[in-house]
Design an enzyme around this catalytic site. Structure first.
Site, PDB file in Angstrom:
ATOM      1  N   TRP A  17       0.858  -1.194   0.000  1.00  0.00           N
ATOM      2  CA  TRP A  17       0.000   0.000   0.000  1.00  0.00           C
ATOM      3  C   TRP A  17       0.893   1.243   0.000  1.00  0.00           C
ATOM      4  O   TRP A  17       1.905   1.272   0.724  1.00  0.00           O
ATOM      5  CB  TRP A  17      -0.876  -0.023   1.251  1.00  0.00           C
ATOM      6  CG  TRP A  17      -1.959   0.997   1.238  1.00  0.00           C
ATOM      7  CD1 TRP A  17      -1.987   2.179   1.925  1.00  0.00           C
ATOM      8  CD2 TRP A  17      -3.166   0.928   0.490  1.00  0.00           C
ATOM      9  NE1 TRP A  17      -3.152   2.849   1.642  1.00  0.00           N
ATOM     10  CE2 TRP A  17      -3.891   2.105   0.757  1.00  0.00           C
ATOM     11  CE3 TRP A  17      -3.706  -0.017  -0.403  1.00  0.00           C
ATOM     12  CZ2 TRP A  17      -5.138   2.368   0.180  1.00  0.00           C
ATOM     13  CZ3 TRP A  17      -4.942   0.254  -0.971  1.00  0.00           C
ATOM     14  CH2 TRP A  17      -5.638   1.434  -0.677  1.00  0.00           C
ATOM     15  N   HIS A  47       0.036  -5.175   7.131  1.00  0.00           N
ATOM     16  CA  HIS A  47      -0.958  -5.257   6.053  1.00  0.00           C
ATOM     17  C   HIS A  47      -0.283  -5.615   4.729  1.00  0.00           C
ATOM     18  O   HIS A  47      -0.658  -5.124   3.671  1.00  0.00           O
ATOM     19  CB  HIS A  47      -1.744  -3.950   5.957  1.00  0.00           C
ATOM     20  CG  HIS A  47      -2.448  -3.595   7.233  1.00  0.00           C
ATOM     21  ND1 HIS A  47      -3.718  -4.033   7.534  1.00  0.00           N
ATOM     22  CD2 HIS A  47      -2.020  -2.910   8.324  1.00  0.00           C
ATOM     23  CE1 HIS A  47      -4.054  -3.600   8.738  1.00  0.00           C
ATOM     24  NE2 HIS A  47      -3.042  -2.913   9.244  1.00  0.00           N
ATOM     25  N   HIS A  51      -3.534 -10.748   4.123  1.00  0.00           N
ATOM     26  CA  HIS A  51      -3.550 -10.394   5.545  1.00  0.00           C
ATOM     27  C   HIS A  51      -4.966 -10.153   6.041  1.00  0.00           C
ATOM     28  O   HIS A  51      -5.905  -9.985   5.258  1.00  0.00           O
ATOM     29  CB  HIS A  51      -2.689  -9.149   5.787  1.00  0.00           C
ATOM     30  CG  HIS A  51      -3.278  -7.901   5.214  1.00  0.00           C
ATOM     31  ND1 HIS A  51      -3.111  -7.533   3.897  1.00  0.00           N
ATOM     32  CD2 HIS A  51      -4.072  -6.945   5.771  1.00  0.00           C
ATOM     33  CE1 HIS A  51      -3.766  -6.395   3.673  1.00  0.00           C
ATOM     34  NE2 HIS A  51      -4.363  -6.023   4.794  1.00  0.00           N
ATOM     35  N   ASP A  53      -7.475  -7.818   8.564  1.00  0.00           N
ATOM     36  CA  ASP A  53      -7.695  -6.589   9.334  1.00  0.00           C
ATOM     37  C   ASP A  53      -8.583  -6.928  10.529  1.00  0.00           C
ATOM     38  O   ASP A  53      -9.682  -7.461  10.356  1.00  0.00           O
ATOM     39  CB  ASP A  53      -8.466  -5.540   8.502  1.00  0.00           C
ATOM     40  CG  ASP A  53      -7.621  -4.873   7.428  1.00  0.00           C
ATOM     41  OD1 ASP A  53      -6.404  -5.124   7.373  1.00  0.00           O
ATOM     42  OD2 ASP A  53      -8.208  -4.092   6.651  1.00  0.00           O
ATOM     43  N   HIS A  57      -8.125  -1.917  13.610  1.00  0.00           N
ATOM     44  CA  HIS A  57      -7.500  -1.174  12.506  1.00  0.00           C
ATOM     45  C   HIS A  57      -8.167   0.203  12.335  1.00  0.00           C
ATOM     46  O   HIS A  57      -7.496   1.197  12.115  1.00  0.00           O
ATOM     47  CB  HIS A  57      -7.629  -2.006  11.227  1.00  0.00           C
ATOM     48  CG  HIS A  57      -6.853  -1.487  10.053  1.00  0.00           C
ATOM     49  ND1 HIS A  57      -5.738  -0.700  10.165  1.00  0.00           N
ATOM     50  CD2 HIS A  57      -7.043  -1.673   8.714  1.00  0.00           C
ATOM     51  CE1 HIS A  57      -5.269  -0.414   8.956  1.00  0.00           C
ATOM     52  NE2 HIS A  57      -6.045  -0.978   8.062  1.00  0.00           N
ATOM     53  N   HIS A 163     -14.395   0.325   5.507  1.00  0.00           N
ATOM     54  CA  HIS A 163     -13.699  -0.290   6.639  1.00  0.00           C
ATOM     55  C   HIS A 163     -14.469  -0.074   7.947  1.00  0.00           C
ATOM     56  O   HIS A 163     -14.624  -0.986   8.749  1.00  0.00           O
ATOM     57  CB  HIS A 163     -12.294   0.309   6.798  1.00  0.00           C
ATOM     58  CG  HIS A 163     -11.230  -0.431   6.050  1.00  0.00           C
ATOM     59  ND1 HIS A 163     -10.739   0.005   4.841  1.00  0.00           N
ATOM     60  CD2 HIS A 163     -10.550  -1.576   6.327  1.00  0.00           C
ATOM     61  CE1 HIS A 163      -9.803  -0.837   4.424  1.00  0.00           C
ATOM     62  NE2 HIS A 163      -9.663  -1.807   5.300  1.00  0.00           N
TER      63      HIS A 163
HETATM   64 ZN   LIG Z   1      -5.396  -4.311   5.814  1.00  0.00          ZN
END
Ligand SMILES: [Zn+2]
Length: 211
Positions: A17, A47, A51, A53, A57, A163
């Site tokens: 990322w 991450h 992976h 979360d 997070h 998220h």
């Molecule tokens: Zn993540």
């Protein structure tokens, strides 16, 4: 019985990322240089690659990856294939006609083919789930949602709503899956994040078993 490895090999060339640390995996002692054994060190963001979360997070005081319920990380999972989606919206999910008892959903998109691209660099145009679809997932009683690129939400979303909606409802997110060799349908998922104490995420070896 057939086992599909849906994890991406962690290696220093893997895209991360934007802004995340690069992956370091290197030998600091080798048999070749006269040591009795080969020994490696790993440094990476949690991450990286395939992976999980955990709620913490994005949710203050949310549970951490070592506290995630194993009975959600393991069990029947439905793989949905949306090859034409640019964004996963409730319309796509509604059209799935998911078995009522589904609590784990993995979403395959055109993202999966990115992982086998030579010289793959981070692609901000990846397919992800919009906030309305996140609401649909929560309301449908899904407890684990997976996607085949580095984020469940769109790169350019101004707010991390997807998220927040999912993690706020305690839905476990699995990112960075490779579903290229997996067709749509029902499997048994085994997804085991490394037990990193107090961490909001962790790399996770993830496999699907087809009976
Ligand atoms: Zn993540």
């Amino acid at each position: 019985m057939k086992i599909f490895d849906i994890s991406i090999p962690l290696n220093p060339d893997l895209p991360v990322w934007p802004g995340d640390p690069r992956i370091v995996l290197e030998q600091y002692q080798t048999i070749e240089s006269g040591h009795a054994s080969n020994n490696s060190k790993l440094a990476c963001g949690v991450h990286s690659g395939t992976h999980v979360d955990a709620p913490s997070h994005f949710i203050k005081d949310g549970i951490t990856v070592d506290q995630l319920p194993l009975d959600v990380l393991i069990g029947p999972a439905f793989v949905a294939n949306f090859p034409k989606a640019d964004t996963v919206t409730p319309d796509f999910l509604e059209a799935l006609d998911l078995p009522r008892e589904t609590t784990r959903l993995l979403i395959k998109t055109r993202n999966s083919s990115l992982w086998s691209e030579p010289n793959h660099v981070f692609n901000p145009d990846f397919v992800a789930i919009n906030p309305e679809a996140a609401d649909w997932i929560v309301n449908r009683g899904i407890r684990l949602i997976g996607i085949d690129y580095l984020s469940i939400q769109r790169y350019k979303d101004p707010e991390p709503l997807t998220h927040r909606i999912l993690l706020g409802a305690g839905v476990i997110i699995v990112e960075g899956l490779c579903l290229q060799n997996v067709h749509a349908g029902l499997y048994t998922l085994i997804c085991l994040p490394i037990k990193l104490a107090g961490s909001e995420g962790a790399p996770a070896r993830s496999i699907l078993i087809e009976e």
